[in-house]
Design an enzyme around this catalytic site. Structure first.
Site, PDB file in Angstrom:
ATOM      1  N   ARG A 204       0.835  -1.199   0.000  1.00 57.65           N
ATOM      2  CA  ARG A 204       0.000   0.000   0.000  1.00 57.65           C
ATOM      3  C   ARG A 204       0.877   1.260   0.000  1.00 57.65           C
ATOM      4  O   ARG A 204       0.570   2.231  -0.697  1.00 57.65           O
ATOM      5  CB  ARG A 204      -0.919   0.006   1.224  1.00 57.65           C
ATOM      6  CG  ARG A 204      -1.767   1.257   1.338  1.00 57.65           C
ATOM      7  CD  ARG A 204      -2.665   1.207   2.559  1.00 57.65           C
ATOM      8  NE  ARG A 204      -3.499   2.401   2.639  1.00 57.65           N
ATOM      9  CZ  ARG A 204      -4.491   2.562   3.509  1.00 57.65           C
ATOM     10  NH1 ARG A 204      -4.773   1.616   4.381  1.00 57.65           N
ATOM     11  NH2 ARG A 204      -5.209   3.669   3.516  1.00 57.65           N
TER      12      ARG A 204
ATOM     13  N   HIS B 299     -16.420   3.993  -4.674  1.00 56.97           N
ATOM     14  CA  HIS B 299     -15.484   5.104  -4.482  1.00 56.97           C
ATOM     15  C   HIS B 299     -15.644   6.180  -5.553  1.00 56.97           C
ATOM     16  O   HIS B 299     -14.718   6.951  -5.819  1.00 56.97           O
ATOM     17  CB  HIS B 299     -14.049   4.610  -4.415  1.00 56.97           C
ATOM     18  CG  HIS B 299     -13.751   3.849  -3.157  1.00 56.97           C
ATOM     19  ND1 HIS B 299     -12.498   3.375  -2.844  1.00 56.97           N
ATOM     20  CD2 HIS B 299     -14.550   3.485  -2.113  1.00 56.97           C
ATOM     21  CE1 HIS B 299     -12.540   2.752  -1.675  1.00 56.97           C
ATOM     22  NE2 HIS B 299     -13.784   2.802  -1.222  1.00 56.97           N
TER      23      HIS B 299
ATOM     24  N   TYR C 126     -13.991  10.456  -1.920  1.00 58.86           N
ATOM     25  CA  TYR C 126     -13.070  10.019  -2.967  1.00 58.86           C
ATOM     26  C   TYR C 126     -13.146  10.910  -4.204  1.00 58.86           C
ATOM     27  O   TYR C 126     -12.218  10.925  -5.021  1.00 58.86           O
ATOM     28  CB  TYR C 126     -13.359   8.565  -3.365  1.00 58.86           C
ATOM     29  CG  TYR C 126     -12.901   7.573  -2.336  1.00 58.86           C
ATOM     30  CD1 TYR C 126     -11.594   7.092  -2.331  1.00 58.86           C
ATOM     31  CD2 TYR C 126     -13.769   7.122  -1.349  1.00 58.86           C
ATOM     32  CE1 TYR C 126     -11.161   6.184  -1.377  1.00 58.86           C
ATOM     33  CE2 TYR C 126     -13.352   6.222  -0.386  1.00 58.86           C
ATOM     34  CZ  TYR C 126     -12.049   5.754  -0.406  1.00 58.86           C
ATOM     35  OH  TYR C 126     -11.626   4.869   0.552  1.00 58.86           O
TER      36      TYR C 126
END
Length: 421
Positions: free
Chosen positions: A90, A194, A242
């Protein structure tokens, strides 16, 4: 009833377990199986899970295993909450795109594509094991990128529904601001995972409360979303946070360049949480977990699993096959909308009105990217990665797509066998 959680060693898990314990009369669970190959995480998490069940008088048992086949064998529902490559991967997703002037984020843009490439093959393999061991089980996917992962599962004929906590989080926020119970708020929630907007906020008496929300609480919502109130008014709906990556991309890039990655912050938090979980005196989820993310995930998960297994027939916001809901998208696209959920799956509710072109254009654009991203995740190949990046609205330039592809493949070689060939 047996529920299996794949990725059960996640620090998220006590939030989920707390929901199963508190809502035991809503969804009776005989066995909750936590499966994770990372024993050093699974052990403290599963031990805390057992203590949470005991403290709340839940009669079911919590078991832990690193054996996928044993975990899903005989399961009624399988929840996916895994992270291939962990926080280290990540961190890469959130940093190398910045080198090219693009947003670094784990589910959006180039970083989101990297996560999809790592994740889709693993999830498809898990789903095949579920099909072999428990062909009637429902798969609930909370693993990002939820839309792409869920679409992959549905294309392979799996009994799957995607779940995200953005909608329930906004529902709770709106209810609190309006001073009404959460179950008295229905969202006109529409878009892709998102990439969603709240076009309406309907109260139990039929009143449309969105104008009131923007008038009385617009400044607070704008601060929460980190967008100007004028931008929200221009869109005519409340976007998910988002959307900031699209509406304020360059501003976000500058912020990210001068701050620690979210992965670094979360990794430090996870170390602290795991130390807490190892305390045998801890019998409830700690307050720190709220900062980890995934708020209200447990309520959303329990509600979804209950409706799938007990033929609920109620309406929830989920990720499901489009099938004409947004007529300008392919039927096999996965959309995030209100849907009636029962024992046969999730059935999107008709939209109250067509999607505004301002939203529809972006939704169509990102759906095209997701289609190409899924092809790259399933079949591999540098050219497929480049095509997906070129199609993404946050990239859209050939030279930039090439640069991002170079960095993506360099950072993810350990997880992409075809990239090492």
């Amino acid at each position: 009833m047996k529920i299996a959680v794949i990725g059960g060693g996640s620090t998220y898990t006590p939030e989920l377990v707390d929901g199963f314990a508190r809502l035991q009369t809503v969804l009776p669970v005989d066995e909750l199986v936590l499966m994770d190959p990372a024993g050093e995480r699974l052990e403290p998490v599963s031990a805390l899970a057992g203590r949470i069940f005991a403290a709340q008088g839940h009669p079911g048992r919590v078991t832990a295993t690193s054996d996928l086949a044993a975990a899903v064998d005989g399961a009624d529902a399988v929840l996916l909450q895994l992270r291939v490559g962990g926080q280290a991967a990540r961190h890469q997703d959130e940093t190398w795109p910045l080198e090219c002037g693009c947003v670094g984020q784990e589910t959006t843009g180039a970083g989101g594509l990297a996560k999809a490439l790592r994740t889709v093959p693993v999830v498809r393999s898990i789903a095949e094991e579920v099909r072999r061991r428990s062909p009637e089980a429902w798969i609930v996917d909370f693993t990002n990128p939820v839309g792409i992962v869920t679409r992959s599962l549905l294309q392979e004929g799996h009994r799957a529904v995607g779940l995200c906590n953005v909608a329930i989080g906004l529902q709770r926020t709106f209810a609190q601001l309006l001073g009404v119970p959460a179950d008295g708020v229905r969202l006109d929630h529409v878009g892709l995972n998102h990439l969603t907007w709240e076009r309406g906020v309907r109260l139990a008496d039929g009143t449309e409360a969105l104008p009131r929300l923007l008038e009385e609480h617009g400044a607070a919502l704008a601060e929460r979303l980190e967008l100007p109130l004028d931008a929200i008014r221009l869109v005519g709906a409340v976007p998910s946070y988002y959307l900031r990556y699209y509406y304020a991309h360059d501003e976000v890039v500058e912020e990210l360049r001068h701050s620690p990655s979210r992965a670094e912050t979360v990794a430090a938090m996870e170390r602290e949480l795991l130390e807490m979980y190892a305390d045998p005196g801890l019998t409830e989820k700690p307050a720190l977990l709220e900062k980890r993310g995934g708020a209200y995930y447990s309520e959303a998960a329990v509600a979804l699993v209950r409706s799938l297994l007990l033929d609920g027939g109620d309406e929830q916001v989920v990720n499901a096959r489009n099938d004409g809901t947004l007529p300008f998208l392919p039927d096999d696209a996965v959309v995030e909308v209100q849907a009636v959920v029962d024992a046969k799956g999730a059935h999107p509710s008709p939209l109250t009105s067509p999607l505004d072109p301002l939203m529809a254009g972006l939704v169509a654009h990102v759906t095209a990217y997701e289609d190409l991203a899924l092809q790259a995740a399933v079949h591999g190949g540098r050219e497929r990665v480049e095509r997906a990046l070129l199609a993404h609205p946050l990239v859209g330039q050939y030279a930039l797509a090439q640069q991002l592809t170079d960095r993506l493949l360099a950072a993810n070689g350990a997880h992409l066998p075809w990239a090492r060939a």
